[in-house]
Design an enzyme around this catalytic site. Structure first.
Site, PDB file in Angstrom:
ATOM      1  N   ASP A  24       0.791  -1.253   0.000  1.00 40.14           N
ATOM      2  CA  ASP A  24       0.000   0.000   0.000  1.00 40.14           C
ATOM      3  C   ASP A  24       0.818   1.296   0.000  1.00 40.14           C
ATOM      4  O   ASP A  24       0.443   2.266   0.682  1.00 40.14           O
ATOM      5  CB  ASP A  24      -0.957   0.011   1.207  1.00 40.14           C
ATOM      6  CG  ASP A  24      -1.944  -1.152   1.191  1.00 40.14           C
ATOM      7  OD1 ASP A  24      -1.924  -1.945   0.227  1.00 40.14           O
ATOM      8  OD2 ASP A  24      -2.727  -1.279   2.154  1.00 40.14           O
ATOM      9  N   GLU A  72      -4.612  -0.772  -1.352  1.00 40.82           N
ATOM     10  CA  GLU A  72      -5.917  -0.835  -0.687  1.00 40.82           C
ATOM     11  C   GLU A  72      -6.873   0.109  -1.416  1.00 40.82           C
ATOM     12  O   GLU A  72      -6.512   1.253  -1.715  1.00 40.82           O
ATOM     13  CB  GLU A  72      -5.797  -0.414   0.789  1.00 40.82           C
ATOM     14  CG  GLU A  72      -7.141  -0.491   1.525  1.00 40.82           C
ATOM     15  CD  GLU A  72      -7.052  -0.127   3.007  1.00 40.82           C
ATOM     16  OE1 GLU A  72      -5.951   0.066   3.529  1.00 40.82           O
ATOM     17  OE2 GLU A  72      -8.127  -0.038   3.631  1.00 40.82           O
ATOM     18  N   LYS A 129      -6.728  -4.832  -3.093  1.00 41.97           N
ATOM     19  CA  LYS A 129      -7.363  -5.470  -1.932  1.00 41.97           C
ATOM     20  C   LYS A 129      -8.375  -4.526  -1.300  1.00 41.97           C
ATOM     21  O   LYS A 129      -8.103  -3.341  -1.145  1.00 41.97           O
ATOM     22  CB  LYS A 129      -6.292  -5.898  -0.921  1.00 41.97           C
ATOM     23  CG  LYS A 129      -5.467  -4.768  -0.334  1.00 41.97           C
ATOM     24  CD  LYS A 129      -4.323  -5.333   0.485  1.00 41.97           C
ATOM     25  CE  LYS A 129      -3.516  -4.276   1.211  1.00 41.97           C
ATOM     26  NZ  LYS A 129      -4.210  -3.579   2.265  1.00 41.97           N
ATOM     27  N   LYS A 132      -7.608  -4.787   4.910  1.00 37.89           N
ATOM     28  CA  LYS A 132      -6.281  -4.495   5.437  1.00 37.89           C
ATOM     29  C   LYS A 132      -5.293  -5.586   5.031  1.00 37.89           C
ATOM     30  O   LYS A 132      -4.169  -5.313   4.634  1.00 37.89           O
ATOM     31  CB  LYS A 132      -6.339  -4.381   6.965  1.00 37.89           C
ATOM     32  CG  LYS A 132      -7.331  -3.340   7.484  1.00 37.89           C
ATOM     33  CD  LYS A 132      -6.900  -1.939   7.117  1.00 37.89           C
ATOM     34  CE  LYS A 132      -7.819  -0.901   7.738  1.00 37.89           C
ATOM     35  NZ  LYS A 132      -8.965  -0.572   6.871  1.00 37.89           N
ATOM     36  N   VAL A 157       3.215   0.382   4.264  1.00 41.25           N
ATOM     37  CA  VAL A 157       2.495   1.140   5.296  1.00 41.25           C
ATOM     38  C   VAL A 157       1.076   0.601   5.457  1.00 41.25           C
ATOM     39  O   VAL A 157       0.510   0.054   4.525  1.00 41.25           O
ATOM     40  CB  VAL A 157       2.435   2.638   4.920  1.00 41.25           C
ATOM     41  CG1 VAL A 157       3.828   3.224   4.875  1.00 41.25           C
ATOM     42  CG2 VAL A 157       1.721   2.899   3.593  1.00 41.25           C
ATOM     43  N   THR A 158       0.533   0.804   6.658  1.00 43.88           N
ATOM     44  CA  THR A 158       1.232   1.221   7.854  1.00 43.88           C
ATOM     45  C   THR A 158       1.597  -0.031   8.655  1.00 43.88           C
ATOM     46  O   THR A 158       0.928  -1.056   8.559  1.00 43.88           O
ATOM     47  CB  THR A 158       0.375   2.162   8.742  1.00 43.88           C
ATOM     48  OG1 THR A 158      -0.818   1.477   9.155  1.00 43.88           O
ATOM     49  CG2 THR A 158       0.015   3.422   8.002  1.00 43.88           C
ATOM     50  N   CYS A 162      -1.978  -2.440   7.851  1.00 44.70           N
ATOM     51  CA  CYS A 162      -1.974  -3.369   6.708  1.00 44.70           C
ATOM     52  C   CYS A 162      -0.757  -4.275   6.664  1.00 44.70           C
ATOM     53  O   CYS A 162      -0.856  -5.426   6.223  1.00 44.70           O
ATOM     54  CB  CYS A 162      -2.140  -2.592   5.413  1.00 44.70           C
ATOM     55  SG  CYS A 162      -3.812  -1.892   5.274  1.00 44.70           S
ATOM     56  N   GLN A 202       8.561 -13.842  21.506  1.00 43.86           N
ATOM     57  CA  GLN A 202       8.191 -15.252  21.675  1.00 43.86           C
ATOM     58  C   GLN A 202       8.847 -16.134  20.612  1.00 43.86           C
ATOM     59  O   GLN A 202       8.219 -17.025  20.031  1.00 43.86           O
ATOM     60  CB  GLN A 202       6.664 -15.419  21.640  1.00 43.86           C
ATOM     61  CG  GLN A 202       5.942 -14.538  22.654  1.00 43.86           C
ATOM     62  CD  GLN A 202       4.447 -14.739  22.610  1.00 43.86           C
ATOM     63  OE1 GLN A 202       3.946 -15.800  23.002  1.00 43.86           O
ATOM     64  NE2 GLN A 202       3.733 -13.742  22.134  1.00 43.86           N
TER      65      GLN A 202
HETATM   66  N1  TIU Z   1      -2.670   0.356   4.328  1.00 43.04           N
HETATM   67  C1  TIU Z   1      -3.093   0.602   5.560  1.00 43.04           C
HETATM   68  O1  TIU Z   1      -2.364   0.446   6.518  1.00 43.04           O
HETATM   69  N2  TIU Z   1      -4.386   1.104   5.700  1.00 43.04           N
HETATM   70  C2  TIU Z   1      -4.778   1.944   6.704  1.00 43.04           C
HETATM   71  O2  TIU Z   1      -5.919   2.364   6.769  1.00 43.04           O
HETATM   72  N3  TIU Z   1      -3.817   2.305   7.619  1.00 43.04           N
HETATM   73  C3  TIU Z   1      -3.940   3.202   8.632  1.00 43.04           C
HETATM   74  O3  TIU Z   1      -3.009   3.297   9.426  1.00 43.04           O
HETATM   75  N4  TIU Z   1      -5.015   3.954   8.716  1.00 43.04           N
END
Ligand code: TIU
Length: 221
Positions: A24, A72, A129, A132, A157-158, A162, A202
């Site tokens: 993303d 996304e 997609k 997430k 990210v993030t 995701c 772990q």
């Molecule tokens: N790609 C992804 O992480 N989608 C999000 O909405 N991330 C946020 O941190 N909002």
């Protein structure tokens, strides 16, 4: 075959069974005026991961690793967007609303596109997609199977949203995941740090964490 320095321990990678998965890296998350900013975030916090990510991408391409990008986003008619996702919170603009980079998080709009620094080249699968996780309602699993991929180097990210969701999905599907920590970023630096710790705690409950430099050193050896 090469050895990658990582936490909680080094691991051996075989290039033909390893893919670089870039999650993303879209204008909607990284640039002002997109989805990330409408949620109230400071999108400049994501910029530091672009350059290490670009270097990893160049090296992966040079060494013939499969590179997969994800985005996304939703269909223009929003038929693949759950109401709870559209209606949640109190954003400046909702998914589907018109913004400065086109409709927020909608496929085909400028904001939905991958940032120029990491733009896909011909032959690199791009996974669209709706959720997430990169496996949810996509053909990612099928592509990994047909290409014989057992290990994913994960950037994007993030980190705690995701990237983490995708790593968890991949882990449950028997894939080894190495998160390249400095190639990921979050709007919440403390979440980024903890998300990486959660991967390796772990005994590596979700996988491994490494860095762009460790990867570049290993693959160029
Ligand atoms: N790609 C992804 O992480 N989608 C999000 O909405 N991330 C946020 O941190 N909002």
């Amino acid at each position: 075959m090469f050895m990658l320095d990582a936490e909680p321990e080094s691991l051996q990678l075989e290039p033909k069974h390893t893919a670089l998965l870039i999650i993303d890296m879209q204008r909607d998350f990284v640039e002002p005026g997109g989805f990330g900013e409408t949620l109230g975030n400071d999108v400049s916090l994501l910029r530091d991961c672009i350059e290490p990510c670009r270097q990893v991408l160049a090296a992966a391409r040079a060494h013939g690793l499969l590179v997969i990008h994800t985005r996304e986003g939703h269909r223009p008619d929003l038929s693949d967007a759950h109401a709870q996702k559209i209606q949640r919170g109190n954003p400046a603009l909702r998914i589907g609303d018109p913004g400065p980079m086109g409709r927020i998080l909608i496929r085909g709009e400028a904001g939905h596109d991958i940032i120029p620094e990491l733009y896909p080249v011909a032959g690199e699968p791009v996974i669209d997609k709706p959720g997430k996780g990169a496996f949810y309602q996509t053909d990612l699993e099928l592509i990994l199977q047909t290409r014989g991929i057992d290990t994913l180097l994960v950037c994007g990210v993030t980190t705690e949203v995701c990237v983490h969701t995708t790593v968890r999905e991949a882990n449950d599907r028997g894939r080894r995941c190495v998160v390249l920590g400095d190639c990921c970023a979050s709007y919440f630096p403390e979440f980024h740090a903890v998300a990486l710790r959660m991967v390796v705690a772990q005994g590596g409950i979700f996988g491994w964490v490494s860095t762009a430099q460790h990867f570049l050193t290993a693959i160029n050896d």
